[in-house]
Scaffold this active site. Structure first.
Site, mmCIF file in Angstrom:
data_model
loop_
_atom_site.group_PDB
_atom_site.id
_atom_site.type_symbol
_atom_site.label_atom_id
_atom_site.label_comp_id
_atom_site.label_asym_id
_atom_site.label_seq_id
_atom_site.Cartn_x
_atom_site.Cartn_y
_atom_site.Cartn_z
ATOM 1 N N GLN A 1 0.824 -1.200 0.000
ATOM 2 C CA GLN A 1 0.000 0.000 0.000
ATOM 3 C C GLN A 1 0.860 1.252 0.000
ATOM 4 O OE1 GLN A 1 -3.717 -0.593 2.676
ATOM 5 N NE2 GLN A 1 -2.123 -1.850 3.588
ATOM 6 N N ASN A 2 2.169 1.069 0.106
ATOM 7 C CA ASN A 2 3.074 2.205 0.199
ATOM 8 C C ASN A 2 3.318 2.831 -1.165
ATOM 9 O OD1 ASN A 2 3.241 1.628 2.906
ATOM 10 N ND2 ASN A 2 5.120 0.427 2.702
ATOM 11 N N ASP B 1 6.131 4.802 -1.610
ATOM 12 C CA ASP B 1 7.521 5.252 -1.599
ATOM 13 C C ASP B 1 8.426 4.474 -2.549
ATOM 14 O OD1 ASP B 1 7.908 2.803 -0.155
ATOM 15 O OD2 ASP B 1 7.523 3.864 1.718
ATOM 16 N N HIS C 1 -1.533 1.251 -4.405
ATOM 17 C CA HIS C 1 -1.877 2.670 -4.450
ATOM 18 C C HIS C 1 -0.915 3.461 -5.324
ATOM 19 C CE1 HIS C 1 -3.848 1.951 -0.255
ATOM 20 N NE2 HIS C 1 -4.586 1.522 -1.247
ATOM 21 N N CYS D 1 -1.412 16.905 -20.521
ATOM 22 C CA CYS D 1 -1.058 16.234 -21.772
ATOM 23 C C CYS D 1 -0.701 14.765 -21.586
ATOM 24 C CB CYS D 1 0.096 16.969 -22.454
ATOM 25 S SG CYS D 1 1.699 16.785 -21.632
ATOM 26 N N SER E 1 -2.772 -1.104 9.319
ATOM 27 C CA SER E 1 -3.963 -1.261 10.156
ATOM 28 C C SER E 1 -5.143 -1.770 9.355
ATOM 29 C CB SER E 1 -4.322 0.079 10.813
ATOM 30 O OG SER E 1 -4.521 1.085 9.830
ATOM 31 N N SER F 1 2.740 -6.172 13.449
ATOM 32 C CA SER F 1 2.609 -4.722 13.579
ATOM 33 C C SER F 1 2.731 -4.364 15.054
ATOM 34 C CB SER F 1 1.274 -4.234 13.014
ATOM 35 O OG SER F 1 1.290 -2.830 12.802
ATOM 36 N N THR G 1 0.436 -2.849 16.955
ATOM 37 C CA THR G 1 -0.811 -3.101 17.672
ATOM 38 C C THR G 1 -1.698 -4.026 16.852
ATOM 39 O OG1 THR G 1 -1.774 -1.090 16.714
ATOM 40 C CG2 THR G 1 -0.769 -0.900 18.894
ATOM 41 N N CYS H 1 8.249 -3.771 13.379
ATOM 42 C CA CYS H 1 8.287 -4.740 12.268
ATOM 43 C C CYS H 1 9.691 -5.271 12.027
ATOM 44 C CB CYS H 1 7.753 -4.093 10.989
ATOM 45 S SG CYS H 1 6.044 -3.534 11.083
#
Length: 489
Positions: free
Chosen positions: A266-267, A269, A286, A297, A405, A428, A430, A445
């Protein structure tokens, strides 16, 4: 607590009205506004569309309630800190019974026969009765309970044979087709902020800037209106160096051992590339900063071509547009493009304005370069659903979810889409309440994956991992499959 059917003989009268257990599924069943009609003979396509639409609608409905209603954790039920709530033992029995008999029978045995109030039953499924319903008749809690029951019934059920850290290590060593689903938590050790952590997350920083909704910075409509909002914080999430975390290295290690089926990240970067994970093994759910496209253009460039502007807090402009504008400026006056609208010209003529003063000609501006990340309001890449539903779902033998999460649809529904017999591990800081994993490994992690590798006899080399690192692993009281990892020395 008695959750069995009424005693033999005459059954007590059922209460009316009953909880409408299908209420939570009505919106899901409605056709999508822009959905294409199902064509006969195109089974794979229709399967993809129906699966994706259902998952998307379900999670959006549930997320609205999670944002508006305070959730209860199992440890709060265990400790008895919620007045009037079920005990943890009661909650577990209610959940178990729901999955044994189904929604309709469960409602008949509980609400319809007055064995428990709807208000209390909401707590069994992790929902704190809202204060605005305090004092209302019990029927007022029925719509909320309907959502809770439907959500719980749809949840993946934990596999009882997997509980310990040793179980996790064994799964890691024996599995051959591992799906790794990653979120922002795997990059925070590199200084890239995550999105949801309290006080330190990116959304918290955006709230301090006065935005009504922190998600507005990633809303495509807001970007089109004012790209400066996004670029005011883009430098904070931009990967500035060719570094990667130990967790990225762990994913690369799975690849090197021939165990990585797909890394769904989902990152945005693109750090997976820094670690050497092959593009064919990654689905960037994403999008990413790897490339950027002109909104005017559609000219596409490598992402690092706009990095300098982003680092300066500037809005990067399209070089192709600038080139075309420069070329147009050298053309004779008659060849320049005029405004499309004639209404402005007519209005000026009526008011006596001179329309020959050059105002009839548009002032050309270059397009804004937008990183190829998926904003809210944009569709996810087709590759996401296609690969998940028609390739990975039938091959996967282990799922590892790391540093997320699982709040954003439809990625959040990946664990529930996969076959229920496939073991799933969550890593993770939590735990999450809305998804059942088989083993929860809680902590940093990087620390968790390095300890897993050590126990598996694998060498995970990384400058951020001390060769003398010692990790304490302790079970969480009351949870046989939840373990906390902490560096002790």
């Amino acid at each position: 607590m008695d959750l069995a059917s009424a005693p033999r003989g005459e059954s007590p009268p059922l209460k009316a009205p009953l909880v409408e257990i299908e209420a939570a599924e009505v919106e899901r069943s409605l056709p999508q506004e822009n959905a294409a009609p199902e064509e006969k003979g195109s089974n794979s396509q229709s399967e993809y569309e129906s699966d994706s639409d259902a998952l998307d609608d379900e999670w959006e409905t549930q997320s609205l309630y999670e944002d508006a209603i305070q959730m209860i954790r199992d440890d709060q039920l265990r400790d008895g800190t919620i007045p009037g709530a079920c005990t943890l033992e009661e909650a577990i029995e209610f959940r178990k019974r729901l999955h044994e008999v189904g929604k309709a029978q469960f409602v008949e045995e509980t609400i319809a026969r007055d064995t428990v109030t709807a208000k209390k039953l909401c707590t069994a499924f992790g929902i704190l009765p809202p204060s605005f319903l305090e004092g209302a008749p019990d029927e007022a809690y029925h719509p909320l309970l309907a959502i809770a029951i439907s959500r719980e019934f749809a949840r993946r059920q934990k596999l009882p044979q997997y509980n310990s850290v040793d179980d996790a290590v064994k799964l890691l060593k024996e599995s051959k087709n591992i799906i790794v689903l990653t979120g922002a938590g795997i990059s925070t050790s590199l200084g890239i902020p995550d999105f949801r952590s309290k006080d330190t997350g990116l959304y918290s920083k955006l709230e301090n800037l006065g935005l009504n909704d922190p998600q507005e910075v990633f809303d495509i409509r807001i970007f089109r209106e004012d790209p400066g909002i996004f670029y005011s914080i883009a430098k904070d999430i931009l990967p500035t160096e060719k570094k990667f975390s130990p967790t990225h290295g762990f994913i690369r290690l799975l690849q090197d051992k021939g165990k990585l089926l797909t890394n769904y990240t989902q990152n945005i970067d693109n750090i997976e590339a820094n670690a050497g994970v092959f593009p064919e093994n990654i689905v960037q759910c994403h999008g990413s900063f790897a490339t950027a496209t002109c909104v005017k253009c559609q000219y596409k460039v490598a992402g690092d071509e706009i990095y300098d502007d982003i680092k300066k807090g500037l809005i990067p402009e399209c070089a192709q547009c600038r080139k075309r504008i420069a070329e147009d400026s050298q053309k004779p006056q008659g060849q320049k493009r005029k405004r499309n609208s004639t209404s402005a010209h007519k209005d000026r003529s009526k008011s006596g304005e001179d329309s020959s003063d050059g105002e009839d000609y548009e002032i050309p501006t270059p397009g804004v370069m937008k990183p190829d990340i998926t904003f809210f309001g944009e569709d996810l890449p087709d590759e996401f659903g296609r690969r998940l539903l028609h390739h990975d779902r039938d091959k996967v033998d282990l799922v590892i979810v790391i540093g997320t999460s699982l709040k954003v649809a439809p990625v959040a529904e990946v664990p529930g889409v996969l076959p229920p017999h496939i073991p799933q591990i969550y890593i993770s800081r939590t735990p999450v309440a809305h998804t059942n994993f088989d083993i929860d490994l809680l902590g940093d992690c990087d620390v968790v994956v390095s300890e897993l590798c050590r126990r598996a006899g694998w060498e995970l080399k990384h400058e951020m991992i001390s060769p003398d690192e010692k990790v304490d692993v302790t079970p969480v009281f009351g949870y046989g499959s939840r373990h906390v990892f902490k560096v002790s020395g």
